[in-house]
Design a protein around this motif. Sequence first.
Motif, PDB file in Angstrom:
ATOM      1  N   ASN A   1      80.017  65.308  41.157  1.00 28.50           N
ATOM      2  CA  ASN A   1      81.053  65.750  42.420  1.00 28.50           C
ATOM      3  C   ASN A   1      79.990  65.643  43.440  1.00 28.50           C
ATOM      4  O   ASN A   1      80.186  66.650  44.550  1.00 28.50           O
ATOM      5  CB  ASN A   1      81.845  66.750  42.147  1.00 28.50           C
ATOM      6  N   ILE A   2      78.975  64.806  43.862  1.00 27.01           N
ATOM      7  CA  ILE A   2      78.082  64.719  44.643  1.00 27.01           C
ATOM      8  C   ILE A   2      78.536  63.965  45.885  1.00 27.01           C
ATOM      9  O   ILE A   2      79.280  62.880  45.582  1.00 27.01           O
ATOM     10  CB  ILE A   2      76.529  64.115  44.120  1.00 27.01           C
ATOM     11  N   LYS A   3      78.565  64.425  47.312  1.00 16.67           N
ATOM     12  CA  LYS A   3      78.926  63.621  48.454  1.00 16.67           C
ATOM     13  C   LYS A   3      78.160  62.423  48.313  1.00 16.67           C
ATOM     14  O   LYS A   3      76.921  62.458  48.341  1.00 16.67           O
ATOM     15  CB  LYS A   3      78.940  64.414  49.687  1.00 16.67           C
ATOM     16  N   VAL A   4      78.731  61.355  48.805  1.00 14.05           N
ATOM     17  CA  VAL A   4      78.083  59.773  48.827  1.00 14.05           C
ATOM     18  C   VAL A   4      77.980  59.509  50.261  1.00 14.05           C
ATOM     19  O   VAL A   4      78.924  59.447  50.770  1.00 14.05           O
ATOM     20  CB  VAL A   4      78.639  58.954  47.794  1.00 14.05           C
ATOM     21  N   ILE A   5      76.875  59.219  50.769  1.00 15.91           N
ATOM     22  CA  ILE A   5      76.950  58.793  52.139  1.00 15.91           C
ATOM     23  C   ILE A   5      75.914  57.486  52.191  1.00 15.91           C
ATOM     24  O   ILE A   5      74.847  57.384  51.719  1.00 15.91           O
ATOM     25  CB  ILE A   5      76.112  59.732  53.052  1.00 15.91           C
ATOM     26  N   LEU A   6      76.553  56.483  53.033  1.00  9.22           N
ATOM     27  CA  LEU A   6      75.809  55.190  53.018  1.00  9.22           C
ATOM     28  C   LEU A   6      75.216  55.312  54.590  1.00  9.22           C
ATOM     29  O   LEU A   6      76.114  55.213  55.339  1.00  9.22           O
ATOM     30  CB  LEU A   6      76.645  54.037  52.710  1.00  9.22           C
ATOM     31  N   ILE A   7      73.944  54.897  54.744  1.00  9.87           N
ATOM     32  CA  ILE A   7      73.557  54.715  55.992  1.00  9.87           C
ATOM     33  C   ILE A   7      72.949  53.191  55.951  1.00  9.87           C
ATOM     34  O   ILE A   7      72.138  52.841  55.419  1.00  9.87           O
ATOM     35  CB  ILE A   7      72.515  55.735  56.302  1.00  9.87           C
ATOM     36  N   LEU A   8      73.483  52.741  57.196  1.00  8.42           N
ATOM     37  CA  LEU A   8      72.823  51.224  57.379  1.00  8.42           C
ATOM     38  C   LEU A   8      72.198  50.940  58.700  1.00  8.42           C
ATOM     39  O   LEU A   8      72.886  50.705  59.804  1.00  8.42           O
ATOM     40  CB  LEU A   8      74.071  50.297  57.179  1.00  8.42           C
ATOM     41  N   PRO A   9      70.828  51.628  58.864  1.00 10.25           N
ATOM     42  CA  PRO A   9      70.308  51.623  59.940  1.00 10.25           C
ATOM     43  C   PRO A   9      69.975  50.147  60.780  1.00 10.25           C
ATOM     44  O   PRO A   9      69.666  50.302  61.725  1.00 10.25           O
ATOM     45  CB  PRO A   9      69.109  52.626  59.947  1.00 10.25           C
ATOM     46  N   ASN A  10      69.871  49.098  59.862  1.00 12.97           N
ATOM     47  CA  ASN A  10      69.481  47.892  60.285  1.00 12.97           C
ATOM     48  C   ASN A  10      70.492  46.823  60.163  1.00 12.97           C
ATOM     49  O   ASN A  10      70.524  45.861  59.179  1.00 12.97           O
ATOM     50  CB  ASN A  10      68.322  47.469  59.387  1.00 12.97           C
ATOM     51  N   ILE A  11      71.558  46.720  60.844  1.00 14.93           N
ATOM     52  CA  ILE A  11      72.575  45.635  61.162  1.00 14.93           C
ATOM     53  C   ILE A  11      72.082  44.572  61.770  1.00 14.93           C
ATOM     54  O   ILE A  11      71.500  44.823  62.809  1.00 14.93           O
ATOM     55  CB  ILE A  11      73.811  46.447  61.323  1.00 14.93           C
ATOM     56  N   PRO A  12      72.334  43.607  61.209  1.00 19.68           N
ATOM     57  CA  PRO A  12      71.775  42.351  61.838  1.00 19.68           C
ATOM     58  C   PRO A  12      72.621  42.283  63.493  1.00 19.68           C
ATOM     59  O   PRO A  12      73.596  42.735  63.819  1.00 19.68           O
ATOM     60  CB  PRO A  12      72.552  41.157  60.958  1.00 19.68           C
ATOM     61  N   VAL A  13      71.743  41.547  64.429  1.00 20.87           N
ATOM     62  CA  VAL A  13      72.141  41.382  65.790  1.00 20.87           C
ATOM     63  C   VAL A  13      73.566  40.618  65.889  1.00 20.87           C
ATOM     64  O   VAL A  13      74.291  41.100  66.659  1.00 20.87           O
ATOM     65  CB  VAL A  13      71.165  40.661  66.577  1.00 20.87           C
ATOM     66  N   LYS A  14      73.911  39.650  65.192  1.00 20.26           N
ATOM     67  CA  LYS A  14      74.977  39.116  65.290  1.00 20.26           C
ATOM     68  C   LYS A  14      76.343  39.963  64.991  1.00 20.26           C
ATOM     69  O   LYS A  14      77.160  39.972  65.527  1.00 20.26           O
ATOM     70  CB  LYS A  14      75.174  37.898  64.358  1.00 20.26           C
ATOM     71  N   LEU A  15      76.147  40.808  64.003  1.00 25.04           N
ATOM     72  CA  LEU A  15      76.864  41.871  63.808  1.00 25.04           C
ATOM     73  C   LEU A  15      77.331  42.842  64.641  1.00 25.04           C
ATOM     74  O   LEU A  15      78.478  43.289  64.934  1.00 25.04           O
ATOM     75  CB  LEU A  15      76.774  42.527  62.106  1.00 25.04           C
ATOM     76  N   ALA A  16      76.213  43.384  65.123  1.00 30.70           N
ATOM     77  CA  ALA A  16      76.230  44.591  66.328  1.00 30.70           C
ATOM     78  C   ALA A  16      76.961  43.762  67.397  1.00 30.70           C
ATOM     79  O   ALA A  16      77.789  44.473  68.240  1.00 30.70           O
ATOM     80  CB  ALA A  16      74.811  44.787  66.609  1.00 30.70           C
ATOM     81  N   LYS A  17      76.875  42.463  67.687  1.00 30.29           N
ATOM     82  CA  LYS A  17      77.423  41.952  68.931  1.00 30.29           C
ATOM     83  C   LYS A  17      78.879  41.720  68.523  1.00 30.29           C
ATOM     84  O   LYS A  17      79.765  42.094  69.705  1.00 30.29           O
ATOM     85  CB  LYS A  17      77.134  40.515  69.233  1.00 30.29           C
ATOM     86  N   ILE A  18      79.300  41.292  67.434  1.00 27.50           N
ATOM     87  CA  ILE A  18      80.761  41.349  67.115  1.00 27.50           C
ATOM     88  C   ILE A  18      81.574  42.554  67.140  1.00 27.50           C
ATOM     89  O   ILE A  18      82.839  42.740  67.606  1.00 27.50           O
ATOM     90  CB  ILE A  18      80.903  40.818  65.490  1.00 27.50           C
ATOM     91  N   ARG A  19      80.897  43.598  66.706  1.00 22.26           N
ATOM     92  CA  ARG A  19      81.566  45.142  66.965  1.00 22.26           C
ATOM     93  C   ARG A  19      81.874  45.599  68.246  1.00 22.26           C
ATOM     94  O   ARG A  19      82.428  46.190  68.382  1.00 22.26           O
ATOM     95  CB  ARG A  19      80.497  46.008  66.212  1.00 22.26           C
ATOM     96  N   SER A  20      81.010  44.873  69.196  1.00 20.59           N
ATOM     97  CA  SER A  20      80.906  45.579  70.537  1.00 20.59           C
ATOM     98  C   SER A  20      82.257  44.632  71.332  1.00 20.59           C
ATOM     99  O   SER A  20      82.560  44.876  72.425  1.00 20.59           O
ATOM    100  CB  SER A  20      79.667  45.319  71.537  1.00 20.59           C
ATOM    101  N   TRP A  21      82.686  43.459  70.776  1.00 18.75           N
ATOM    102  CA  TRP A  21      83.842  42.742  71.408  1.00 18.75           C
ATOM    103  C   TRP A  21      85.188  43.524  71.565  1.00 18.75           C
ATOM    104  O   TRP A  21      85.442  44.034  70.474  1.00 18.75           O
ATOM    105  CB  TRP A  21      84.027  41.458  70.620  1.00 18.75           C
ATOM    106  N   PRO A  22      85.580  43.757  72.656  1.00 19.54           N
ATOM    107  CA  PRO A  22      86.852  44.591  72.838  1.00 19.54           C
ATOM    108  C   PRO A  22      88.104  44.184  72.101  1.00 19.54           C
ATOM    109  O   PRO A  22      88.737  44.776  71.570  1.00 19.54           O
ATOM    110  CB  PRO A  22      86.953  44.120  74.288  1.00 19.54           C
ATOM    111  N   LYS A  23      88.016  42.863  72.060  1.00 18.08           N
ATOM    112  CA  LYS A  23      89.228  42.073  70.938  1.00 18.08           C
ATOM    113  C   LYS A  23      89.336  42.705  69.738  1.00 18.08           C
ATOM    114  O   LYS A  23      90.391  42.707  69.098  1.00 18.08           O
ATOM    115  CB  LYS A  23      89.322  40.764  71.175  1.00 18.08           C
TER     116      LYS A  23
END
Length: 145
Positions: free
Chosen positions: A120-142
Motif C-alpha cells: 500500500n505504498i503511494k505511487v508517483i510518476l514524475i516526467l521532468p523531460n517531456i518532448p518540446v512538441k508535447l509541451a507545445k500541444i499542451r499549451s494550445w487553448p483548443k
Amino acid sequence: MQNIKEKVPLKILYIGYDWNNIFENKFKEFVRRLRRDRLGEELNEFFYIGWSNKTYFKKINNIQTIHLKAYQAIPRLFYDFFSIFIVPLLMIKKRFKADIFIAYDFPMVLSGLFLKFFWNIKVILILPNIPVKLAKIRSWPKLRS
C-alpha cells in the motif's frame, strides 16, 4: 502519508536510470534535483535504486542508493521488467519500508504498482523531460478542457 507542515519524515523509494552515475560523481547535483522536485531532502529518508554503468551500495546522511550494472546494448524494457521483481527484494534486503514510490520513467511505474498492491505504498510518476512538441500541444487553448 504525513503533511510536510507536520515535519514528520517520510521514507521515499526513488527508482530510475543513472547512466552518468550522478549519485557517486556529482552528489550535490543529485541533492539539487531532490530540491527541484521539492522532495524535502533535509527531512525525508531516501532509498534510490538506479540502473547504472556499475554496481555499488552507498549511503550519505539520509540518502542511500543501490546502483545495479546495466548494459546499454540491452533494451531498457528488460530492466523495466526486471525491476518489478528486484525492487521488492532490495527493499526487503535493506529493510526499507517506503511510504512513497517515485518513478522518473513511465515503465518503472509497474514496479510501483506491485509495491502498492502488497504494501500500500503511494505511487508517483514524475516526467521532468517531456518532448518540446508535447509541451507545445499542451499549451494550445483548443485542447484544454
